[in-house]
Design a protein around this motif. Sequence first.
Motif, mmCIF file in Angstrom:
data_model
loop_
_atom_site.group_PDB
_atom_site.id
_atom_site.type_symbol
_atom_site.label_atom_id
_atom_site.label_comp_id
_atom_site.label_asym_id
_atom_site.label_seq_id
_atom_site.Cartn_x
_atom_site.Cartn_y
_atom_site.Cartn_z
ATOM 1 N N VAL A 149 -62.902 144.934 44.824
ATOM 2 C CA VAL A 149 -63.204 144.138 46.350
ATOM 3 C C VAL A 149 -62.120 144.959 46.962
ATOM 4 O O VAL A 149 -62.820 145.421 48.441
ATOM 5 N N LEU A 150 -61.616 145.850 47.709
ATOM 6 C CA LEU A 150 -61.206 146.790 48.472
ATOM 7 C C LEU A 150 -61.999 147.816 48.235
ATOM 8 O O LEU A 150 -61.507 148.180 49.418
ATOM 9 N N ALA A 151 -62.945 148.546 47.312
ATOM 10 C CA ALA A 151 -63.403 149.532 47.879
ATOM 11 C C ALA A 151 -64.993 149.408 48.755
ATOM 12 O O ALA A 151 -65.958 148.974 49.524
ATOM 13 N N GLY A 152 -64.991 147.185 48.664
ATOM 14 C CA GLY A 152 -66.186 146.643 49.876
ATOM 15 C C GLY A 152 -65.470 146.260 50.996
ATOM 16 O O GLY A 152 -65.742 145.501 51.506
ATOM 17 N N MET A 153 -64.673 146.772 50.919
ATOM 18 C CA MET A 153 -63.216 145.889 52.701
ATOM 19 C C MET A 153 -64.419 146.766 53.586
ATOM 20 O O MET A 153 -64.774 147.494 54.042
ATOM 21 N N GLU A 154 -64.407 145.173 54.544
ATOM 22 C CA GLU A 154 -65.366 145.593 55.945
ATOM 23 C C GLU A 154 -64.299 145.551 57.099
ATOM 24 O O GLU A 154 -63.368 144.770 56.899
ATOM 25 N N ARG A 155 -64.538 146.434 57.694
ATOM 26 C CA ARG A 155 -62.621 146.294 58.592
ATOM 27 C C ARG A 155 -63.508 145.460 59.697
ATOM 28 O O ARG A 155 -64.815 144.813 60.112
ATOM 29 N N SER A 156 -62.289 144.829 60.386
ATOM 30 C CA SER A 156 -62.378 142.921 60.727
ATOM 31 C C SER A 156 -62.678 143.983 61.985
ATOM 32 O O SER A 156 -63.191 143.373 63.126
ATOM 33 N N THR A 157 -61.362 144.780 62.955
ATOM 34 C CA THR A 157 -61.547 145.136 64.269
ATOM 35 C C THR A 157 -60.922 146.707 64.372
ATOM 36 O O THR A 157 -60.776 147.140 63.190
ATOM 37 N N SER A 158 -61.726 147.414 65.566
ATOM 38 C CA SER A 158 -60.992 148.677 66.037
ATOM 39 C C SER A 158 -60.893 148.795 67.066
ATOM 40 O O SER A 158 -60.616 150.126 67.360
ATOM 41 N N ASP A 159 -60.909 147.685 67.582
ATOM 42 C CA ASP A 159 -60.466 147.696 69.581
ATOM 43 C C ASP A 159 -58.579 147.841 69.605
ATOM 44 O O ASP A 159 -58.713 147.078 70.881
ATOM 45 N N TYR A 160 -58.147 147.392 68.645
ATOM 46 C CA TYR A 160 -56.641 146.912 69.100
ATOM 47 C C TYR A 160 -55.992 147.455 69.299
ATOM 48 O O TYR A 160 -55.712 148.949 68.693
ATOM 49 N N PRO A 161 -54.073 147.882 69.456
ATOM 50 C CA PRO A 161 -53.216 149.090 69.948
ATOM 51 C C PRO A 161 -52.687 148.542 68.668
ATOM 52 O O PRO A 161 -53.263 147.925 67.122
ATOM 53 N N THR A 162 -51.423 149.467 68.359
ATOM 54 C CA THR A 162 -50.612 148.892 67.005
ATOM 55 C C THR A 162 -49.525 147.970 67.472
ATOM 56 O O THR A 162 -48.069 148.376 67.823
ATOM 57 N N ALA A 163 -48.935 147.259 66.568
ATOM 58 C CA ALA A 163 -48.114 145.858 66.819
ATOM 59 C C ALA A 163 -48.217 145.701 65.391
ATOM 60 O O ALA A 163 -48.155 145.051 64.818
ATOM 61 N N LEU A 164 -47.307 146.548 65.110
ATOM 62 C CA LEU A 164 -46.472 146.814 63.994
ATOM 63 C C LEU A 164 -45.818 146.197 63.023
ATOM 64 O O LEU A 164 -45.095 145.482 62.744
ATOM 65 N N GLY A 165 -44.613 145.276 64.219
ATOM 66 C CA GLY A 165 -43.569 144.450 63.831
ATOM 67 C C GLY A 165 -44.563 143.258 63.404
ATOM 68 O O GLY A 165 -43.746 141.934 62.541
ATOM 69 N N SER A 166 -45.966 142.618 64.551
ATOM 70 C CA SER A 166 -46.686 141.854 64.147
ATOM 71 C C SER A 166 -47.124 141.850 62.184
ATOM 72 O O SER A 166 -46.748 140.836 61.904
ATOM 73 N N ALA A 167 -47.421 143.163 62.050
ATOM 74 C CA ALA A 167 -47.926 143.758 61.390
ATOM 75 C C ALA A 167 -46.545 142.980 59.622
ATOM 76 O O ALA A 167 -47.065 142.547 58.848
ATOM 77 N N LEU A 168 -45.787 143.122 60.187
ATOM 78 C CA LEU A 168 -44.333 143.436 59.066
ATOM 79 C C LEU A 168 -44.219 141.616 58.936
ATOM 80 O O LEU A 168 -44.262 141.261 58.086
ATOM 81 N N GLY A 169 -44.117 140.627 59.905
ATOM 82 C CA GLY A 169 -44.338 139.913 60.202
ATOM 83 C C GLY A 169 -45.131 138.716 59.350
ATOM 84 O O GLY A 169 -44.825 137.865 58.540
ATOM 85 N N TYR A 170 -46.372 139.202 59.775
ATOM 86 C CA TYR A 170 -48.147 138.157 58.495
ATOM 87 C C TYR A 170 -47.470 138.990 56.548
ATOM 88 O O TYR A 170 -46.985 138.210 56.053
ATOM 89 N N GLY A 171 -46.725 140.371 56.708
ATOM 90 C CA GLY A 171 -46.684 140.749 54.661
ATOM 91 C C GLY A 171 -45.303 139.217 54.580
ATOM 92 O O GLY A 171 -45.539 139.239 53.395
#
Length: 235
Positions: free
Chosen positions: A111-133
Amino acid sequence: MGEHGKHRPLVRLAAALIALVAAGPAAAACRLALVLALDVSSSVDAREYDLQRIGLASALDAPEIREAILRGGAGDVALAVYEWSGRFQEKLHLDWVLLRSEADITRAVAVLAGMERSTSDYPTALGSALGYGAQLMTRAPDCARRVIDVSGDGVNNQGFGPALAYRHFPFSGITVNGLVILGHDAAVLEHYRAEVLRGPGAFLEVAQGFEDFERAMARKLYREISDLMLSAVDQ
């Protein structure tokens, strides 16, 4: 005490043994719920994304990591993986799976080897990423340890930062480790050290560029899965 009363302790013991056998492997304790979060913000180009994707799959597939997962302690290891970039730009690639066998690990690696990137156009929202986790962790199996492993090559530059995420999302009992990828942002190492690491035994792993991601991830996975307490920040 009547004839039936004399046998009640034996009946209760037999019932308990039957229940234990019936529960089988599913009753095994979970020792670690591990979330891996990969940076796919706009600073990460297509080649660098592939180095992360293949590096993560290869690290999980390494013999020493398989050994640590399957024979490194009592209980199961549960794994989930997502990518992140801007606010609300997270994509779950691997939902919670218990790694109980070689076949389980092989399927996760595929599954990990076959991942397809969802987007490449956004900045770095680290707080949002941590909240999702943290929200993802609320659906995790009931495990003795809970760890979020977030990797990135830059500092938070959109929305709220890690401090607000830790204040407003359910991080109780969760350790957050970091994997810093050097090369794009000179401030990233100190940012992760000061703002991202959280919880007892939290540590930082450093990759000397995306070419070094596989080595750094394998080292980090081994420490997390084996619960090795070396130092708060290991460079």
